[in-house]
Design an enzyme around this catalytic site. Structure first.
Site, PDB file in Angstrom:
ATOM      1  N   ASP A   1     -24.216  13.139  67.359  1.00 30.91           N
ATOM      2  CA  ASP A   1     -23.430  14.176  66.693  1.00 30.91           C
ATOM      3  C   ASP A   1     -21.980  13.748  66.507  1.00 30.91           C
ATOM      4  OD1 ASP A   1     -21.599  16.689  66.776  1.00 30.91           O
ATOM      5  OD2 ASP A   1     -23.568  17.495  66.270  1.00 30.91           O
TER       6      ASP A   1
ATOM      7  N   TRP B   1     -23.851  19.437  64.344  1.00 36.38           N
ATOM      8  CA  TRP B   1     -24.947  18.794  63.605  1.00 36.38           C
ATOM      9  C   TRP B   1     -26.212  18.745  64.441  1.00 36.38           C
ATOM     10  CZ3 TRP B   1     -22.865  20.012  59.615  1.00 36.38           C
ATOM     11  CH2 TRP B   1     -21.526  19.765  59.346  1.00 36.38           C
ATOM     12  N   ASP B   2     -26.079  18.607  65.756  1.00 34.19           N
ATOM     13  CA  ASP B   2     -27.249  18.709  66.621  1.00 34.19           C
ATOM     14  C   ASP B   2     -27.878  20.098  66.508  1.00 34.19           C
ATOM     15  OD1 ASP B   2     -27.580  16.210  67.852  1.00 34.19           O
ATOM     16  OD2 ASP B   2     -25.993  16.613  69.287  1.00 34.19           O
ATOM     17  N   VAL B   3     -27.034  21.115  66.533  1.00 37.80           N
ATOM     18  CA  VAL B   3     -27.532  22.493  66.468  1.00 37.80           C
ATOM     19  C   VAL B   3     -28.213  22.747  65.130  1.00 37.80           C
ATOM     20  CG1 VAL B   3     -26.874  24.916  66.468  1.00 37.80           C
ATOM     21  CG2 VAL B   3     -25.811  23.350  68.105  1.00 37.80           C
TER      22      VAL B   3
END
Length: 407
Positions: A135, A164-166
């Protein structure tokens, strides 16, 4: 736990945020998500933050709520065979593999489809070409650090939220359900690949940043805490707190002015500046001058006074608060919010746990479930899913190929 996805079985091999959160999102909707890990836990099993009482990872337990845990020696060929059997078990709603273990030969789509032709595999990678990214490296490359932070700064500012991970996790969960629907309609499985950097670039494009750079040839300026393209910012109160007040729409602008008694002042200011503050672009253009009036007003009132006035007028606002203040003071982060339940998390203790944020009108959301202890469900998975006898399971334990929860 909701029963929306009851009967769907997803096998998860993962680490860090995106894939585990995707699996957790599916588990919260009722899917049977079986997470496999190396005996003793994987590379993120002890990641910070950790509980002070015994060092258990609050990070790991937070991302793995509602799953079942299967502990196996992933370096042992017989252990790998068990994982392949688990992933490719028959069933209309089984045969789904979610992972971010890209490039692992014995977990490739080709290797697994030799066992089950209609397999669904969702693979999260760093970049679309398979190269490594996380991320934080993705975020530094997509422009946001150059529009984040104080307007006076001359260096990029990283964001502490792994956005961005989420986003990738939720897109991966959508990919699972979409691929499952396609298989139900066509009988075909498929490999779905999702790159973290593609997720970020998709959002950057959707928000207009790519077009702004290409069409206008402009770099968006650093605005500090001002909201781009409208009026909104942080303001200090008389008692030392800070709030965020927003006027994105015309109605929000009018309500904010009325609540602060500044309608006439704003009419005078827009006349002097030859602007029309009913147009969001003009409010944005005059944001500095406008903010001075609202800053003075806020500094003349306490937080509680502002709360009463703003809530009575329907202002779009909230107060800045730390995580500890959020837990202590905000009813949205308590059992008053039906999403939350106080649950006993093994190895950690009793604390608030969120169930799915989705609230369906025709189905109960259900209570939140804690994360498993590594290996907690090993024996029941070997027996009920893979179909081994108690004697066979005992031999696997004796050989150190599988493990249950630590005593």
């Amino acid at each position: 736990m909701s029963s929306v996805l009851k009967g769907v079985r997803v096998v998860e091999g993962s680490a860090f945020i995106a894939a585990p959160m995707a699996g957790m999102s599916l588990a919260q909707l009722g899917a049977d998500v079986i997470r496999f890990d190396q005996i003793g836990g994987g590379i993120d099993y002890n990641r910070m933050p950790r509980a002070k009482n015994n060092g258990s990872s609050l990070y790991w337990t937070g991302l793995n709520k509602g799953k079942r845990s299967f502990a196996v020696d992933l370096k042992n060929p017989q252990g790998r065979e068990l994982i392949q059997q688990l992933i490719t078990q028959p069933g209309e709603q089984a045969g789904i593999f979610l992972t971010n273990f890209a490039g692992v030969k014995w977990l490739t789509y080709d290797a697994l489809t030799e066992r089950r032709k209609d397999l669904i595999k969702i693979e999260i990678s760093g970049n679309y070409d398979g190269s490594t990214a996380v991320d934080y490296t993705v975020n530094c490359a997509v422009g946001f650090p150059f529009v984040t932070g104080p307007a006076s700064r001359d260096k990029p500012v990283n964001h502490v939220l792994p956005a961005w991970d989420v986003a990738c996790s939720l897109q991966a969960a959508l990919g699972v359900t979409s691929a499952l629907m396609y298989r139900q309609q066509s009988g075909l499985g498929q490999e779905v690949k999702l790159a973290l950097s593609d997720m970020a670039l998709s959002v950057v494009g959707s928000l207009g940043h790519i077009a702004e750079a290409q069409i206008n040839g402009e770099q968006r300026p650093v605005n500090g805490n001002f909201v781009h393209g409208a009026f909104g910012r942080d303001f200090g109160t008389r008692d030392g707190r800070r709030i965020s007040a927003m006027a994105i729409s015309d109605k929000q602008w009018q309500v904010l002015c009325k609540a602060c008694g500044l309608t006439e002042k704003m009419q005078q200011l827009q006349s002097i500046m030859e602007l029309n503050f009913n147009i969001d672009e003009h409010r944005y253009q005059a944001r500095g001058s406008i903010a001075e009036f609202f800053e003075r007003w806020c500094q003349q009132h306490t937080l509680e006074e502002i709360r009463q006035i703003f809530d009575a007028h329907g202002v779009c606002w909230d107060v800045y608060q730390s995580f500890t203040e959020l837990v202590a003071d905000d009813p949205r982060c308590s059992e008053k919010n039906p999403m939350f339940h106080t649950v006993e998390q093994p190895g950690v203790g009793s604390h608030l746990i969120a169930s799915s944020p989705l609230n369906f009108s025709e189905m109960e959301r259900g209570a939140a479930n804690p994360a498993p202890v590594i290996g907690q469900h090993t024996d029941e998975i070997l027996a009920d899913v893979i179909g081994l006898s108690s004697v066979e399971i005992g031999k696997l334990h004796d050989a150190g190929i599988v493990a249950g929860a630590p005593l």
